[in-house]
Design a protein around this motif. Structure first.
Motif, PDB file in Angstrom:
ATOM      1  N   PHE A   1       2.594 -53.750  93.412  1.00  0.00           N
ATOM      2  CA  PHE A   1       3.113 -52.383  93.283  1.00  0.00           C
ATOM      3  C   PHE A   1       3.940 -52.305  92.025  1.00  0.00           C
ATOM      4  CE2 PHE A   1       4.914 -48.532  93.060  1.00  0.00           C
ATOM      5  CZ  PHE A   1       3.562 -47.454  93.363  1.00  0.00           C
ATOM      6  N   GLN A   2       5.518 -53.132  92.251  1.00  0.00           N
ATOM      7  CA  GLN A   2       6.667 -52.712  91.149  1.00  0.00           C
ATOM      8  C   GLN A   2       6.031 -53.243  89.994  1.00  0.00           C
ATOM      9  OE1 GLN A   2      10.235 -54.167  92.168  1.00  0.00           O
ATOM     10  NE2 GLN A   2      10.809 -53.443  89.925  1.00  0.00           N
ATOM     11  N   LYS A   3       5.599 -54.242  89.980  1.00  0.00           N
ATOM     12  CA  LYS A   3       5.126 -54.895  88.658  1.00  0.00           C
ATOM     13  C   LYS A   3       3.363 -54.998  87.691  1.00  0.00           C
ATOM     14  CE  LYS A   3       3.248 -59.693  87.288  1.00  0.00           C
ATOM     15  NZ  LYS A   3       2.128 -60.781  88.216  1.00  0.00           N
ATOM     16  N   THR A   4       2.504 -53.755  88.969  1.00  0.00           N
ATOM     17  CA  THR A   4       1.770 -53.494  88.018  1.00  0.00           C
ATOM     18  C   THR A   4       1.861 -52.538  87.682  1.00  0.00           C
ATOM     19  OG1 THR A   4       0.339 -54.703  90.470  1.00  0.00           O
ATOM     20  CG2 THR A   4      -1.017 -53.183  89.091  1.00  0.00           C
ATOM     21  N   THR A   5       3.018 -51.329  88.323  1.00  0.00           N
ATOM     22  CA  THR A   5       3.012 -50.129  88.109  1.00  0.00           C
ATOM     23  C   THR A   5       4.348 -49.768  86.728  1.00  0.00           C
ATOM     24  OG1 THR A   5       4.310 -48.756  89.186  1.00  0.00           O
ATOM     25  CG2 THR A   5       1.633 -49.140  89.788  1.00  0.00           C
ATOM     26  N   SER A   6       4.841 -51.045  87.129  1.00  0.00           N
ATOM     27  CA  SER A   6       6.127 -50.701  85.220  1.00  0.00           C
ATOM     28  C   SER A   6       5.734 -51.096  84.321  1.00  0.00           C
ATOM     29  CB  SER A   6       6.888 -52.220  85.693  1.00  0.00           C
ATOM     30  OG  SER A   6       8.207 -52.216  84.936  1.00  0.00           O
ATOM     31  N   GLY A   7       5.977 -49.872  82.918  1.00  0.00           N
ATOM     32  CA  GLY A   7       5.789 -49.556  82.222  1.00  0.00           C
ATOM     33  C   GLY A   7       4.839 -48.917  81.988  1.00  0.00           C
ATOM     34  N   HIS A   8       4.029 -47.548  82.955  1.00  0.00           N
ATOM     35  CA  HIS A   8       2.783 -47.290  83.140  1.00  0.00           C
ATOM     36  C   HIS A   8       3.277 -45.654  83.717  1.00  0.00           C
ATOM     37  CE1 HIS A   8       0.204 -50.679  81.729  1.00  0.00           C
ATOM     38  NE2 HIS A   8       0.220 -51.091  82.979  1.00  0.00           N
ATOM     39  N   SER A   9       2.646 -45.168  83.550  1.00  0.00           N
ATOM     40  CA  SER A   9       2.139 -43.361  83.638  1.00  0.00           C
ATOM     41  C   SER A   9       1.990 -43.622  85.313  1.00  0.00           C
ATOM     42  CB  SER A   9       1.866 -41.983  83.365  1.00  0.00           C
ATOM     43  OG  SER A   9       2.386 -42.464  81.655  1.00  0.00           O
ATOM     44  N   ILE A  10       2.427 -42.718  86.669  1.00  0.00           N
ATOM     45  CA  ILE A  10       2.400 -42.967  87.722  1.00  0.00           C
ATOM     46  C   ILE A  10       2.209 -41.242  87.995  1.00  0.00           C
ATOM     47  CG2 ILE A  10       3.521 -45.052  88.580  1.00  0.00           C
ATOM     48  CD1 ILE A  10       5.795 -44.022  90.030  1.00  0.00           C
ATOM     49  N   LEU A  11       1.011 -40.886  89.035  1.00  0.00           N
ATOM     50  CA  LEU A  11       0.579 -39.734  89.012  1.00  0.00           C
ATOM     51  C   LEU A  11       1.095 -39.767  90.722  1.00  0.00           C
ATOM     52  CD1 LEU A  11      -0.546 -36.830  89.306  1.00  0.00           C
ATOM     53  CD2 LEU A  11      -2.346 -37.131  89.031  1.00  0.00           C
ATOM     54  N   MET A  12       1.493 -38.607  91.777  1.00  0.00           N
ATOM     55  CA  MET A  12       1.638 -38.748  93.013  1.00  0.00           C
ATOM     56  C   MET A  12       1.667 -37.622  93.599  1.00  0.00           C
ATOM     57  SD  MET A  12       5.783 -39.932  92.834  1.00  0.00           S
ATOM     58  CE  MET A  12       5.162 -40.373  91.201  1.00  0.00           C
TER      59      MET A  12
END
Length: 160
Positions: free
Chosen positions: A31-42
């Motif tokens: 999860f950390q590797k895949t989303t790092s450097g991107h925007s996340i919505l929660m």
């Protein structure tokens, strides 16, 4: 591109009492590797279940509470506003919780699913997605070991 990332069991359970009903450290690293450097919505509850904003990501929090704010978080009150912010980059991720996944699924282009081959007791579910709408483009088996005691796989789907 709007992506969704989640781990769920064979019944699509993603949580119980505000927490994940399993512990898979390798999935957390994925999860950390895949989303790092991107925007996340929660959603707000998902944000509050973490220890503050996630590093190396633009944290966007959807909440109906107009008085809510948190340092390091961009607050939106409408799903469309959050999705617009996700779309500003090459790929943005919806990371939960259950209600946010349900609202955003129709707008998603890609799903990153860690499928855990177990059945857990839960009260929060990932919405149903079908082979009619989604094509499995990648499937990598996770390593079951002492720290990761379940059979699981990392799946990536794209909308057909």
């Amino acid at each position: 591109m709007i992506s969704m990332i989640s781990a769920h069991d064979l019944n699509r359970v993603i949580g119980k009492d505000g927490e994940m009903p399993w512990h898979l450290p390798d999935d957390l690293k994925y999860f950390q590797k895949t989303t790092s450097g991107h925007s996340i919505l929660m959603g707000r509850k998902t944000f509050e279940s973490m220890n503050g904003p996630l590093k190396n990501r633009k944290n966007i929090v959807l909440t109906r509470n107009s008085d809510w704010s948190h340092e390091g978080a961009i607050v939106v009150s409408e799903l469309e506003d959050g999705l617009k912010l996700l779309n500003e980059a090459d790929e943005g991720f919806v990371i939960g919780g259950g209600e946010i996944y349900k609202m955003a699924l129709a707008k998603a282009d890609r799903l990153y699913i860690t499928l855990i081959h177990e059945k857990f007791d839960g009260d929060t579910y990932f919405p149903d997605y079908s082979d009619d709408e989604w094509e499995l483009i990648s499937n990598v088996k996770g390593e079951k070991n002492e720290k990761n005691p379940y059979t699981y796989e990392y799946r990536i789907y794209e909308r057909t």
